[in-house]
Enzyme design. Structure first.
Site, mmCIF file in Angstrom:
data_model
loop_
_atom_site.group_PDB
_atom_site.id
_atom_site.type_symbol
_atom_site.label_atom_id
_atom_site.label_comp_id
_atom_site.label_asym_id
_atom_site.label_seq_id
_atom_site.Cartn_x
_atom_site.Cartn_y
_atom_site.Cartn_z
ATOM 1 N N ARG A 1 29.680 16.388 46.107
ATOM 2 C CA ARG A 1 30.946 15.744 45.695
ATOM 3 C C ARG A 1 31.055 14.416 46.423
ATOM 4 O O ARG A 1 30.769 14.326 47.627
ATOM 5 C CB ARG A 1 32.144 16.618 46.050
ATOM 6 C CG ARG A 1 33.466 15.876 45.828
ATOM 7 C CD ARG A 1 34.660 16.744 45.964
ATOM 8 N NE ARG A 1 34.760 17.660 44.841
ATOM 9 C CZ ARG A 1 35.797 18.480 44.654
ATOM 10 N NH1 ARG A 1 36.817 18.483 45.502
ATOM 11 N NH2 ARG A 1 35.827 19.279 43.606
ATOM 12 N N HIS B 1 33.502 16.409 36.482
ATOM 13 C CA HIS B 1 33.490 17.581 37.363
ATOM 14 C C HIS B 1 32.982 18.748 36.504
ATOM 15 O O HIS B 1 33.728 19.630 36.115
ATOM 16 C CB HIS B 1 34.917 17.831 37.876
ATOM 17 C CG HIS B 1 35.028 18.834 38.977
ATOM 18 N ND1 HIS B 1 33.997 19.662 39.368
ATOM 19 C CD2 HIS B 1 36.082 19.151 39.774
ATOM 20 C CE1 HIS B 1 34.416 20.440 40.359
ATOM 21 N NE2 HIS B 1 35.671 20.148 40.621
#
Ligand code: CP
Length: 303
Positions: free
Chosen positions: A101, A129
């Site tokens: 991330r 995502h």
């Protein structure tokens, strides 16, 4: 070697296979307890996370593998100026698969361009995502029993909400799906995504009042207005409470509508809604672990 950077990296058939594998894992998790014996997952989180990082770690541990990594840029050599590419080259020597991330859009693409192991994008800025999307798809598949002919409402920050962008991209590929996009003018979906919806002839409408649209929805996907994506605190404060789903609004919804939220929530779903059987966001969290188990197995080619 496969990476997962955007939901479009998986075909509909592959997503259906992942959902089917996750179904089987849910039925009998112990049958999968040694699928990744000897394998290592690295979680490189340059941005805060509770669900995504811990569900990846839980998924790998549940498959018999091991995990290593860091949970903030400050505790890695990024704080000394190391690039994403160099960090990826290094960690590729320590792990069999990497979940990353990063606050910058495109970081996972850069990582994938130099990695010698599969890269999973665990969120890159306001861009995508995909594993949240897989979680959302498994939740819809489990709770609605189908993926097609659904009216999906997405409400809140549709501009910066990467989970929204990924979910729209993924759900577009199922037949007869209709989107109702509920946001203030300033937080409407980005132009590129609207252009894609128009060019593809997809059925969508943009509205500002949740009350006007909630009655037609099969799924209501609430989102947080994300303070960390705003350049201006005044704008954030003005927009943060644009939508608060409460019991009164739930009365306008169908009996079989489900409410999802990628979480964390701040103020956008009143606590009283948690008692409503249509509130499914904590079930959604649970599904996240199982779909990530399925994804790890697929990318490591252990199934
Ligand atoms: N849904 C989600 O991405 O949550 P975290 O930020 O806690 O990982």
């Amino acid at each position: 070697m496969r990476h997962l950077i955007s939901p479009s990296d998986l075909s509909v058939a592959e997503i259906d296979q992942l959902l089917a594998l996750a179904d089987r894992i849910l039925e009998d998790p112990s049958a999968y307890a040694h699928k990744c014996d000897g394998k290592i997952l690295a979680t490189l989180f340059f941005e805060p996370s509770t669900r995504t990082r811990l569900s990846f770690e839980s998924a790998m541990l549940s498959l018999g593998g091991r995990v290593l990594g860091f949970s903030s840029a400050d505790s890695s050599s990024a704080s000394k100026g190391e690039t994403v590419a160099d960090t990826t080259r290094v960690v590729s020597c320590y792990a069999d698969i990497i979940a990353m991330r990063h606050p910058k859009e495109g970081a996972a693409t850069v990582a994938a361009s130099v990695a010698t192991v599969p890269i999973i994008n665990a969120g890159d800025g306001g861009h995508h995502h995909p594993t949240q999307t897989l979680t959302d798809l498994l939740t819809i598949h489990q709770l609605k029993g189908r993926m097609d002919h659904l009216t999906i409402g997405l409400c809140g920050d549709l501009k910066f909400g990467r989970t929204v962008h990924s979910l729209i991209k993924a759900m577009c590929r199922y037949k007869g799906v209709r989107f109702v996009l509920v946001s203030p003018q300033e937080l409407r979906i980005p132009a590129y995504l609207r252009d894609d919806l128009v060019a593809g002839g997809y059925d969508f409408q943009e509205v500002e009042q949740l009350e006007d649209a909630i009655g037609a929805m099969d799924v209501l996907y609430m989102t947080r207005v994300q303070r960390e994506r705003f350049f201006n605190e005044e704008d954030y404060i003005r927009l943060r409470d644009s939508y608060i789903l409460d019991a009164a609004k739930m009365k306008l919804a169908r009996e079989d509508m489900i409410v999802l939220h990628p979480l964390p929530r701040v103020n956008e779903i009143a606590l009283e809604v948690d008692e409503d059987p249509r509130a499914c966001y904590f079930q959604q969290v649970r599904f996240g672990r199982y779909i990530r188990m399925a994804l790890i197995m697929k990318l490591l080619e252990v199934e």
